[in-house]
Design a protein around this motif. Structure first.
Motif, PDB file in Angstrom:
ATOM      1  N   VAL A   1       0.867  -1.176   0.000  1.00  0.00           N
ATOM      2  CA  VAL A   1       0.000   0.000   0.000  1.00  0.00           C
ATOM      3  C   VAL A   1       0.904   1.226   0.000  1.00  0.00           C
ATOM      4  N   VAL A   2       0.715   2.108  -0.993  1.00  0.00           N
ATOM      5  CA  VAL A   2       1.583   3.276  -1.129  1.00  0.00           C
ATOM      6  C   VAL A   2       0.878   4.578  -0.762  1.00  0.00           C
ATOM      7  N   ARG A   3      -0.467   4.550  -0.711  1.00  0.00           N
ATOM      8  CA  ARG A   3      -1.212   5.758  -0.356  1.00  0.00           C
ATOM      9  C   ARG A   3      -2.511   5.340   0.323  1.00  0.00           C
ATOM     10  N   VAL A   4      -2.878   6.097   1.370  1.00  0.00           N
ATOM     11  CA  VAL A   4      -4.139   5.836   2.080  1.00  0.00           C
ATOM     12  C   VAL A   4      -4.826   7.157   2.369  1.00  0.00           C
ATOM     13  N   GLY A   5      -6.112   7.197   2.099  1.00  0.00           N
ATOM     14  CA  GLY A   5      -6.989   8.264   2.573  1.00  0.00           C
ATOM     15  C   GLY A   5      -7.882   7.604   3.608  1.00  0.00           C
ATOM     16  N   ALA A   6      -7.768   7.999   4.852  1.00  0.00           N
ATOM     17  CA  ALA A   6      -8.481   7.320   5.945  1.00  0.00           C
ATOM     18  C   ALA A   6      -9.590   8.207   6.502  1.00  0.00           C
ATOM     19  N   PHE A   7     -10.809   7.697   6.408  1.00  0.00           N
ATOM     20  CA  PHE A   7     -11.967   8.325   7.041  1.00  0.00           C
ATOM     21  C   PHE A   7     -12.219   7.558   8.337  1.00  0.00           C
ATOM     22  N   LEU A   8     -12.409   8.267   9.445  1.00  0.00           N
ATOM     23  CA  LEU A   8     -12.702   7.615  10.708  1.00  0.00           C
ATOM     24  C   LEU A   8     -13.385   8.593  11.643  1.00  0.00           C
ATOM     25  N   ASP A   9     -13.891   8.073  12.726  1.00  0.00           N
ATOM     26  CA  ASP A   9     -14.565   8.898  13.725  1.00  0.00           C
ATOM     27  C   ASP A   9     -13.487   9.530  14.611  1.00  0.00           C
ATOM     28  N   LEU A  10     -13.100  10.761  14.282  1.00  0.00           N
ATOM     29  CA  LEU A  10     -12.054  11.447  15.043  1.00  0.00           C
ATOM     30  C   LEU A  10     -12.515  11.826  16.441  1.00  0.00           C
ATOM     31  N   VAL A  11     -13.825  11.946  16.647  1.00  0.00           N
ATOM     32  CA  VAL A  11     -14.336  12.224  17.988  1.00  0.00           C
ATOM     33  C   VAL A  11     -14.051  11.030  18.901  1.00  0.00           C
ATOM     34  N   ALA A  12     -14.289   9.813  18.415  1.00  0.00           N
ATOM     35  CA  ALA A  12     -14.011   8.611  19.211  1.00  0.00           C
ATOM     36  C   ALA A  12     -12.523   8.521  19.553  1.00  0.00           C
ATOM     37  N   VAL A  13     -11.660   8.837  18.593  1.00  0.00           N
ATOM     38  CA  VAL A  13     -10.220   8.827  18.844  1.00  0.00           C
ATOM     39  C   VAL A  13      -9.866   9.887  19.887  1.00  0.00           C
ATOM     40  N   GLY A  14     -10.420  11.099  19.723  1.00  0.00           N
ATOM     41  CA  GLY A  14     -10.150  12.175  20.674  1.00  0.00           C
ATOM     42  C   GLY A  14     -10.593  11.827  22.082  1.00  0.00           C
ATOM     43  N   GLU A  15     -11.748  11.195  22.216  1.00  0.00           N
ATOM     44  CA  GLU A  15     -12.233  10.786  23.543  1.00  0.00           C
ATOM     45  C   GLU A  15     -11.293   9.767  24.173  1.00  0.00           C
ATOM     46  N   LEU A  16     -10.804   8.813  23.378  1.00  0.00           N
ATOM     47  CA  LEU A  16      -9.866   7.807  23.879  1.00  0.00           C
ATOM     48  C   LEU A  16      -8.572   8.465  24.337  1.00  0.00           C
ATOM     49  N   VAL A  17      -8.012   9.315  23.501  1.00  0.00           N
ATOM     50  CA  VAL A  17      -6.737   9.962  23.807  1.00  0.00           C
ATOM     51  C   VAL A  17      -6.863  10.868  25.038  1.00  0.00           C
ATOM     52  N   GLU A  18      -7.984  11.561  25.155  1.00  0.00           N
ATOM     53  CA  GLU A  18      -8.196  12.446  26.300  1.00  0.00           C
ATOM     54  C   GLU A  18      -8.422  11.659  27.593  1.00  0.00           C
ATOM     55  N   ARG A  19      -9.133  10.559  27.500  1.00  0.00           N
ATOM     56  CA  ARG A  19      -9.531   9.789  28.681  1.00  0.00           C
ATOM     57  C   ARG A  19      -8.433   8.867  29.208  1.00  0.00           C
ATOM     58  N   VAL A  20      -7.642   8.278  28.304  1.00  0.00           N
ATOM     59  CA  VAL A  20      -6.682   7.244  28.698  1.00  0.00           C
ATOM     60  C   VAL A  20      -5.260   7.747  28.502  1.00  0.00           C
ATOM     61  N   PRO A  21      -4.527   7.939  29.595  1.00  0.00           N
ATOM     62  CA  PRO A  21      -3.122   8.359  29.436  1.00  0.00           C
ATOM     63  C   PRO A  21      -2.284   7.195  28.902  1.00  0.00           C
ATOM     64  N   LEU A  22      -1.224   7.544  28.204  1.00  0.00           N
ATOM     65  CA  LEU A  22      -0.293   6.511  27.752  1.00  0.00           C
ATOM     66  C   LEU A  22       0.353   5.864  28.964  1.00  0.00           C
ATOM     67  N   PRO A  23       0.722   4.591  28.877  1.00  0.00           N
ATOM     68  CA  PRO A  23       1.282   3.881  30.034  1.00  0.00           C
ATOM     69  C   PRO A  23       2.435   4.614  30.713  1.00  0.00           C
ATOM     70  N   ASP A  24       3.381   5.185  29.961  1.00  0.00           N
ATOM     71  CA  ASP A  24       4.518   5.874  30.602  1.00  0.00           C
ATOM     72  C   ASP A  24       4.080   7.182  31.251  1.00  0.00           C
ATOM     73  N   GLN A  25       2.983   7.778  30.781  1.00  0.00           N
ATOM     74  CA  GLN A  25       2.462   8.991  31.405  1.00  0.00           C
ATOM     75  C   GLN A  25       1.771   8.670  32.735  1.00  0.00           C
ATOM     76  N   THR A  26       1.203   7.462  32.854  1.00  0.00           N
ATOM     77  CA  THR A  26       0.545   7.046  34.094  1.00  0.00           C
ATOM     78  C   THR A  26       1.575   6.960  35.201  1.00  0.00           C
ATOM     79  N   ALA A  27       2.754   6.402  34.919  1.00  0.00           N
ATOM     80  CA  ALA A  27       3.801   6.258  35.933  1.00  0.00           C
ATOM     81  C   ALA A  27       4.316   7.621  36.378  1.00  0.00           C
ATOM     82  N   ALA A  28       4.291   8.606  35.500  1.00  0.00           N
ATOM     83  CA  ALA A  28       4.827   9.936  35.825  1.00  0.00           C
ATOM     84  C   ALA A  28       3.881  10.716  36.735  1.00  0.00           C
ATOM     85  N   ARG A  29       2.619  10.328  36.809  1.00  0.00           N
ATOM     86  CA  ARG A  29       1.639  11.083  37.610  1.00  0.00           C
ATOM     87  C   ARG A  29       1.746  10.818  39.073  1.00  0.00           C
TER      88      ARG A  29
END
Length: 172
Positions: A144-172
């Motif tokens: 695959v040399v090119r991709v146009g990706a349509f997705l629910d960016l709101v769902a991604v944003g909610e995940l990223v906002e709600r769940v810290p990355l594992p290394d960020q959890t240890a820093a808190r």
């Protein structure tokens, strides 16, 4: 934006994508010799990649090193490494289970394949993650040399906002 409106927007993009690649209908003439073979080969390649993803591998194994991956209404990544590190990792690293991808429909024309699929996993916080995707992919050989990706960016944003990355959890 509520879920029905996000679904409507995604399916509208899906319909437009299918039109762009010349989705076939029963009344169209048969494909010229060789074209049907290419379509079927490309679709089979994608089905195998999705099956690999669902059995513990990665759908991204078929990306060319110089892939250009564009998230519609988002960012463009130039190269497989950039996409994996900066595009997919921020989502996948927040999941405790592999992303199960279920193909809903697939269209192919020449070297372009459009895959509409749903994906589910469990996030690190135990909450279900669900998204609906439409990838418009251009292939060169078996990559695959090119991709146009349509997705629910709101769902991604909610995940990223709600769940810290594992290394960020240890820093808190």
């Amino acid at each position: 934006m509520d879920r029905p409106n996000r679904r409507t927007a995604l399916l509208g993009g899906l319909a437009a994508s299918a039109a762009l690649v010349g989705a076939t209908t029963p009344v169209q003439a048969a494909a010229p010799p060789g074209r049907e073979d290419r379509r079927e080969r490309n679709k089979a390649l994608l089905r195998r990649a999705f099956a690999r993803q669902n059995s513990g591998g990665s759908v991204y194994e078929i990306l060319a090193d110089d892939v250009v991956w564009s998230i519609v209404n988002g960012r463009t990544y130039r190269g497989k490494r950039e996409f994996l590190d900066e595009g997919s990792a921020p989502v996948l690293d927040r999941l405790s289970t592999p992303l199960l991808m279920r193909i809903q429909d697939m269209w192919a024309e020449r070297n372009t394949v459009v895959v509409h699929f749903e994906a589910d996993a469990t996030a690190l916080d135990g909450v279900a993650y669900h998204n609906e995707y439409c990838w418009v992919m251009t292939l060169r050989g078996d990559r695959v040399v090119r991709v146009g990706a349509f997705l629910d960016l709101v769902a991604v944003g909610e995940l990223v906002e709600r769940v810290p990355l594992p290394d960020q959890t240890a820093a808190r």
